[in-house]
Design an enzyme around this catalytic site. Structure first.
Site, PDB file in Angstrom:
ATOM      1  N   ALA A  63       0.868  -1.180   0.000  1.00  0.00           N
ATOM      2  CA  ALA A  63       0.000   0.000   0.000  1.00  0.00           C
ATOM      3  C   ALA A  63       0.904   1.228   0.000  1.00  0.00           C
ATOM      4  O   ALA A  63       2.075   1.139   0.368  1.00  0.00           O
ATOM      5  CB  ALA A  63      -0.861  -0.009   1.254  1.00  0.00           C
ATOM      6  N   GLU A 105      -0.870  -9.222  -1.197  1.00  0.00           N
ATOM      7  CA  GLU A 105      -2.313  -9.485  -1.071  1.00  0.00           C
ATOM      8  C   GLU A 105      -3.014  -9.442  -2.439  1.00  0.00           C
ATOM      9  O   GLU A 105      -3.951 -10.199  -2.690  1.00  0.00           O
ATOM     10  CB  GLU A 105      -2.936  -8.487  -0.086  1.00  0.00           C
ATOM     11  CG  GLU A 105      -2.495  -8.799   1.352  1.00  0.00           C
ATOM     12  CD  GLU A 105      -2.843  -7.723   2.366  1.00  0.00           C
ATOM     13  OE1 GLU A 105      -2.591  -6.540   2.082  1.00  0.00           O
ATOM     14  OE2 GLU A 105      -3.386  -8.065   3.430  1.00  0.00           O
ATOM     15  N   GLU A 125       4.034  -5.737   6.903  1.00  0.00           N
ATOM     16  CA  GLU A 125       3.222  -4.748   7.635  1.00  0.00           C
ATOM     17  C   GLU A 125       3.591  -4.673   9.106  1.00  0.00           C
ATOM     18  O   GLU A 125       3.553  -3.603   9.723  1.00  0.00           O
ATOM     19  CB  GLU A 125       1.727  -5.090   7.514  1.00  0.00           C
ATOM     20  CG  GLU A 125       1.134  -4.902   6.131  1.00  0.00           C
ATOM     21  CD  GLU A 125       1.258  -6.142   5.259  1.00  0.00           C
ATOM     22  OE1 GLU A 125       2.132  -7.000   5.520  1.00  0.00           O
ATOM     23  OE2 GLU A 125       0.475  -6.252   4.296  1.00  0.00           O
TER      24      GLU A 125
HETATM   25  C1  TC6 Z   1       0.622  -2.392   3.297  1.00  0.00           C
HETATM   26  O1  TC6 Z   1       0.873  -2.822   2.192  1.00  0.00           O
HETATM   27  C2  TC6 Z   1      -0.684  -2.460   3.904  1.00  0.00           C
HETATM   28  C3  TC6 Z   1      -1.748  -2.956   3.211  1.00  0.00           C
HETATM   29  C4  TC6 Z   1      -3.079  -2.990   3.776  1.00  0.00           C
HETATM   30  C5  TC6 Z   1      -3.868  -1.775   3.432  1.00  0.00           C
HETATM   31  C6  TC6 Z   1      -5.301  -1.837   3.867  1.00  0.00           C
HETATM   32  N1  TC6 Z   1       4.646   3.476   0.125  1.00  0.00           N
HETATM   33  O2  TC6 Z   1      13.330   1.652   0.292  1.00  0.00           O
HETATM   34  P1  TC6 Z   1      13.741   2.440  -0.875  1.00  0.00           P
HETATM   35  C7  TC6 Z   1       9.420   4.895  -1.157  1.00  0.00           C
HETATM   36  S1  TC6 Z   1       1.801  -1.606   4.199  1.00  0.00           S
HETATM   37  C8  TC6 Z   1       5.125   4.681  -0.182  1.00  0.00           C
HETATM   38  O3  TC6 Z   1      14.819   3.431  -0.720  1.00  0.00           O
HETATM   39  P2  TC6 Z   1      14.820   0.082  -2.119  1.00  0.00           P
HETATM   40  C9  TC6 Z   1      10.501   5.217  -0.136  1.00  0.00           C
HETATM   41  O4  TC6 Z   1      10.037   6.070   0.860  1.00  0.00           O
HETATM   42  C10 TC6 Z   1       3.222  -1.541   3.142  1.00  0.00           C
HETATM   43  N2  TC6 Z   1       6.426   4.913  -0.479  1.00  0.00           N
HETATM   44  O5  TC6 Z   1      14.074   1.478  -2.129  1.00  0.00           O
HETATM   45  C11 TC6 Z   1      11.561   5.867  -1.029  1.00  0.00           C
HETATM   46  O6  TC6 Z   1      11.161   7.187  -1.259  1.00  0.00           O
HETATM   47  P3  TC6 Z   1      12.233   8.381  -1.406  1.00  0.00           P
HETATM   48  C12 TC6 Z   1       3.926  -2.819   3.073  1.00  0.00           C
HETATM   49  C13 TC6 Z   1       7.249   3.874  -0.469  1.00  0.00           C
HETATM   50  O7  TC6 Z   1      15.007  -0.297  -3.533  1.00  0.00           O
HETATM   51  C14 TC6 Z   1      11.423   5.103  -2.346  1.00  0.00           C
HETATM   52  O8  TC6 Z   1      10.124   4.490  -2.315  1.00  0.00           O
HETATM   53  N3  TC6 Z   1       5.109  -2.683   2.282  1.00  0.00           N
HETATM   54  C15 TC6 Z   1       6.815   2.589  -0.147  1.00  0.00           C
HETATM   55  O9  TC6 Z   1      16.003   0.137  -1.213  1.00  0.00           O
HETATM   56  C16 TC6 Z   1      12.449   4.025  -2.549  1.00  0.00           C
HETATM   57  O10 TC6 Z   1      12.423   3.161  -1.411  1.00  0.00           O
HETATM   58  C17 TC6 Z   1       6.272  -2.326   2.821  1.00  0.00           C
HETATM   59  O11 TC6 Z   1       6.398  -2.101   3.999  1.00  0.00           O
HETATM   60  C18 TC6 Z   1       5.446   2.407   0.148  1.00  0.00           C
HETATM   61  N4  TC6 Z   1       4.944   1.197   0.450  1.00  0.00           N
HETATM   62  O12 TC6 Z   1      13.798  -0.934  -1.439  1.00  0.00           O
HETATM   63  C19 TC6 Z   1       7.436  -2.234   1.871  1.00  0.00           C
HETATM   64  N5  TC6 Z   1       7.870   1.745  -0.201  1.00  0.00           N
HETATM   65  O13 TC6 Z   1      13.043   8.011  -2.598  1.00  0.00           O
HETATM   66  C20 TC6 Z   1       8.190  -0.979   2.087  1.00  0.00           C
HETATM   67  C21 TC6 Z   1       8.922   2.494  -0.555  1.00  0.00           C
HETATM   68  O14 TC6 Z   1      11.383   9.575  -1.577  1.00  0.00           O
HETATM   69  N6  TC6 Z   1       9.236  -0.792   1.131  1.00  0.00           N
HETATM   70  N7  TC6 Z   1       8.562   3.777  -0.716  1.00  0.00           N
HETATM   71  O15 TC6 Z   1      13.020   8.368  -0.131  1.00  0.00           O
HETATM   72  C22 TC6 Z   1      10.402  -1.462   1.132  1.00  0.00           C
HETATM   73  O16 TC6 Z   1      10.627  -2.374   1.908  1.00  0.00           O
HETATM   74  C23 TC6 Z   1      11.465  -1.038   0.145  1.00  0.00           C
HETATM   75  O17 TC6 Z   1      11.121   0.244  -0.305  1.00  0.00           O
HETATM   76  C24 TC6 Z   1      11.634  -1.948  -1.089  1.00  0.00           C
HETATM   77  C25 TC6 Z   1      12.622  -1.264  -2.082  1.00  0.00           C
HETATM   78  C26 TC6 Z   1      12.225  -3.294  -0.638  1.00  0.00           C
HETATM   79  C27 TC6 Z   1      10.342  -2.176  -1.797  1.00  0.00           C
END
Ligand code: TC6
Length: 675
Positions: A63, A105, A125
């Site tokens: 998300a 999901e 999450e």
């Molecule tokens: C969920 O899904 C809930 C669902 C239920 C809903 C009802 N959203 O980490 P990086 C940005 S909860 C928005 O440096 P990498 C990050 O801030 C979510 N932004 O890249 C950064 O921005 P900046 C569950 C996001 O290649 C840029 O993307 N998912 C999100 O080292 C690059 O990120 C997670 O928790 C996001 N979800 O790693 C996954 N994700 O450039 C969270 C990233 O402006 N993400 N950004 O600073 C990660 O674990 C890692 O980003 C990665 C990529 C492994 C996908």
């Protein structure tokens, strides 16, 4: 505005391609585009199957976290995933990169999942203090089994496509680089077959699993709301119909997302990424090329630092003064790698590959071939100045010269060279091959490209780096000082080591100040002069109570290193109390919190006001990644915000501390450190 979802056709198959850089987060526009695509498939008889795929580096990474806490735009993710699953034409999720959280999901709601071998699946999450809120707690147990669901959802670590296939989460592996074609071929194979909906599958489970799982992970989940809520939810809904389970999931999700722990964890997620941004430096600054790294000193720090680069595939030249020290150092590096291999986290070839990149030398001149040289000898200004003077003569032009000092003045070190613009601090934390934090210390003359290169290098070696200014102890150790001073004073005033440690552990720290002293070594920093005993710590050190390594420190330890209260330490404390004539009083938990935690916040405010940290969130990152501050409390400055700054000021005043002007000002204005 153009939609991030484009539709195209290959024969009977509708392809929905998401292009929402950088990570294809499932923001409103993506959800709307996917919903429109599913509608199109529903209404067009010529479409017989759908492939959902992503452009760029990854499938949906979850998300869009930036939308959390704002009004939800339709369709919500839970609604969308149910619509995907409800389609009575096969939907195939074609996964590369990372299918995380909401992305996983979407894949679970699709009828089939195909993935390239390098893809990863996960439900992270929990690391944001929430639970999978778009059917994940209900579909994952049905697709991959309860045990896999518990592992994925409570720990948050991703699994490989191959593991996912073994667990039943992936139906087919695609050829790397050929995902779309393989997904379309898969779609054509299943056209006309009845769709298999994961929400309609039964959950089979042995009810004893849950208690076993809770017990096995009790330590890991200590203090955290989300993992406990996830286990409870999966247990309570395991035998229930999907519709009922998903309703309970919704309620659990809403409760957690409104809580302080989730706010703290989301803060840390963005704080970590913000820390990489260096104020006042153009984003397109030209980086220096780091092809080989030099490390001076093959002790514990030098060895650990070297391992970071070797593991990342960067050749290292390590230099020592004497052959036995060099052999010992390189031997420890090899032993560490072999221990990792024994745990199955490295192959024998990888061990040899890393060791093959290491050049061990007794000749300082060998550092001339290095692009980045890190000095990691003991803390002595004269020694460091001597080394940097020599480096200045032999290092190639443009080489970056770094000191791993934990406290000393980088500008003073830089001043002995003719190139202070190339000098900076790279403060690693022990064990340097394990700890995530790196303080990059910006000297008065450090060049922009040197700082930016250090930041890029830190990413390459998988560290979380924070920029610090030149001050005694930089950010982390400087804040540690008031805590140590107050903890020691309280011993004299009537507290026991275990009483103070208990408050810290109860707060969520891995250990308290005295447990930490025993682990690190009570003798650290001791002058080793038995005639000069100035405090309790000196007295312990002089008696050989050096901590865990001697089975005695602030605590006594048995052969399994289990600590117990030490009558000898109690005697020593009483002796010193008498000697210094310190009046005793009952030390309360509140007093310990104020004097060891509020004082850290106070120091943080000084650091911030002096510009020694770029932003409050950087201080939080330092404490979470370098000192074990519980992430669910968001770091000291975020925690202070949640406590209320007026309360912090009142606490500090009550115990007679001088309140930092910035802290007072913010408290008076009703502001927070983190906006
Ligand atoms: C969920 O899904 C809930 C669902 C239920 C809903 C009802 N959203 O980490 P990086 C940005 S909860 C928005 O440096 P990498 C990050 O801030 C979510 N932004 O890249 C950064 O921005 P900046 C569950 C996001 O290649 C840029 O993307 N998912 C999100 O080292 C690059 O990120 C997670 O928790 C996001 N979800 O790693 C996954 N994700 O450039 C969270 C990233 O402006 N993400 N950004 O600073 C990660 O674990 C890692 O980003 C990665 C990529 C492994 C996908």
């Amino acid at each position: 505005m153009t939609s991030p979802i484009t539709t195209s056709r290959q024969g009977d198959v509708l392809i929905l391609t998401s292009d929402n850089p950088p990570v294809n987060a499932l923001g409103a526009a993506v959800r709307q585009g996917l919903q429109a695509g599913i509608e199109e498939a529903k209404n067009d008889d010529s479409i017989k199957a759908v492939v959902i795929i992503a452009a760029g580096k990854t499938f949906f990474a979850g998300a869009d976290i930036t939308e959390f806490g704002k009004a939800m735009q339709e369709p919500s993710l839970p609604v969308l995933v149910d619509q995907i699953e409800a389609l009575d034409k096969p939907v195939i999720a074609a996964v590369h990169g990372t299918a995380l959280g909401g992305g996983c999901e979407v894949a679970l709601a699709s009828h089939y999942r195909i993935a390239v071998p390098s893809a990863k699946f996960g439900l992270p999450e929990v690391k944001l203090g929430i639970l999978p809120g778009a059917g994940g707690t209900q579909r994952m147990p049905r697709v991959a089994g309860v045990e896999t669901a518990l592992e994925l959802a409570t720990k948050g670590d991703p699994i490989s496509a191959e593991q996912a296939k073994a667990a039943g989460l992936v139906d087919r592996l695609a050829n790397e680089g050929n995902l779309l074609a393989d997904a379309v071929a898969f779609a054509n194979e299943v056209i006309g077959k009845p769709v298999s909906r994961s929400s309609e599958r039964p959950v089979t489970v042995d009810p004893a699993i849950f208690e076993t799982f809770r017990k096995a992970n009790a330590k890991r989940f200590r203090g955290m709301d989300a993992p406990t809520a996830i286990v409870d939810l999966i247990e309570q809904t395991a035998g229930k119909p999907y519709a009922e389970g998903v309703q309970a999931e919704r309620m659990g999700f809403m409760k957690l997302i409104m809580g302080t722990q989730s706010a703290a964890l989301r803060h840390i997620f963005f704080a970590e990424r913000k820390a990489a941004k260096i104020d006042g430096i153009a984003e397109d600054v030209q980086l220096r090329d780091i092809k080989r790294v030099g490390v001076i000193g093959a002790g514990t720090m030098g060895g650990g630092i070297s391992m970071n680069f070797l593991t990342a595939g960067v050749p290292v030249t390590i230099v020592e003064m004497a052959q036995d020290a060099l052999d010992r150092g390189t031997g420890v590096i090899r032993k560490n790698y072999e221990a990792t291999a024994a745990k199955g986290r490295m192959t024998a070839e990888q061990v040899e590959g890393a060791m093959g990149l290491l050049k061990a030398s007794l000749n300082f001149d060998d550092l001339a071939e290095c692009d980045l040289i890190i000095e990691a000898v003991y803390e002595n200004m004269d020694v460091k100045k001597d080394i940097f003077g020599k480096l200045d003569k032999i290092a190639k032009p443009g080489a970056i010269l770094a000191s791993n000092t934990s406290y000393l003045n980088i500008d003073e070190i830089a001043a002995v060279t003719s190139r202070p613009q190339d000098v900076l601090g790279l403060h690693f934390f022990s064990p340097a091959n394990v700890m995530k934090l790196l303080e990059i210390v910006r000297g008065a003359k450090t060049a922009d490209d040197v700082l930016a290169t250090a930041m890029a290098v830190s990413k390459k070696i998988r560290k979380v780096a924070v920029i610090a200014g030149v001050c005694y102890g930089f950010i982390g150790n400087r804040m540690l000082m008031p805590r140590q001073v107050e903890a020691n004073k309280m011993l004299l005033e009537g507290a026991t080591p275990e009483q103070i440690d208990k408050v810290h552990v109860g707060f969520g720290m891995p250990m308290g100040p005295f447990q930490m002293a025993d682990l690190a070594g009570v003798d650290i920093g001791w002058h080793r002069d038995p005639n000069r005993i100035e405090n309790i710590r000196d007295a312990l050190a002089a008696e050989g109570r050096w901590g865990q390594k001697k089975s005695a420190g602030f605590y006594d330890y048995d052969e399994k290193r289990t600590p117990s209260n030490s009558p000898r330490v109690a005697e020593l404390i009483a002796e010193w109390r008498g000697k210094l004539n310190v009046p005793q009083h009952e030390v309360t938990e509140e007093e310990i919190v104020v004097r060891t935690l509020y004082t850290m916040v106070n120091e943080g405010a000084l650091i911030l006001a002096e510009g020694m940290a770029q932003r409050a969130s950087d201080i939080d990152v330092v404490w979470v990644y370098g000192y074990g501050w519980p992430p669910y409390r968001g770091g000291p400055m975020f925690w202070a915000d949640t406590e209320g700054l007026a309360k912090i000021v009142a606490g500090l005043e009550k115990y007679g501390f001088e309140v930092a002007p910035l802290l007072r000002e913010k408290a008076e204005k009703g502001e927070k450190f983190n906006k």
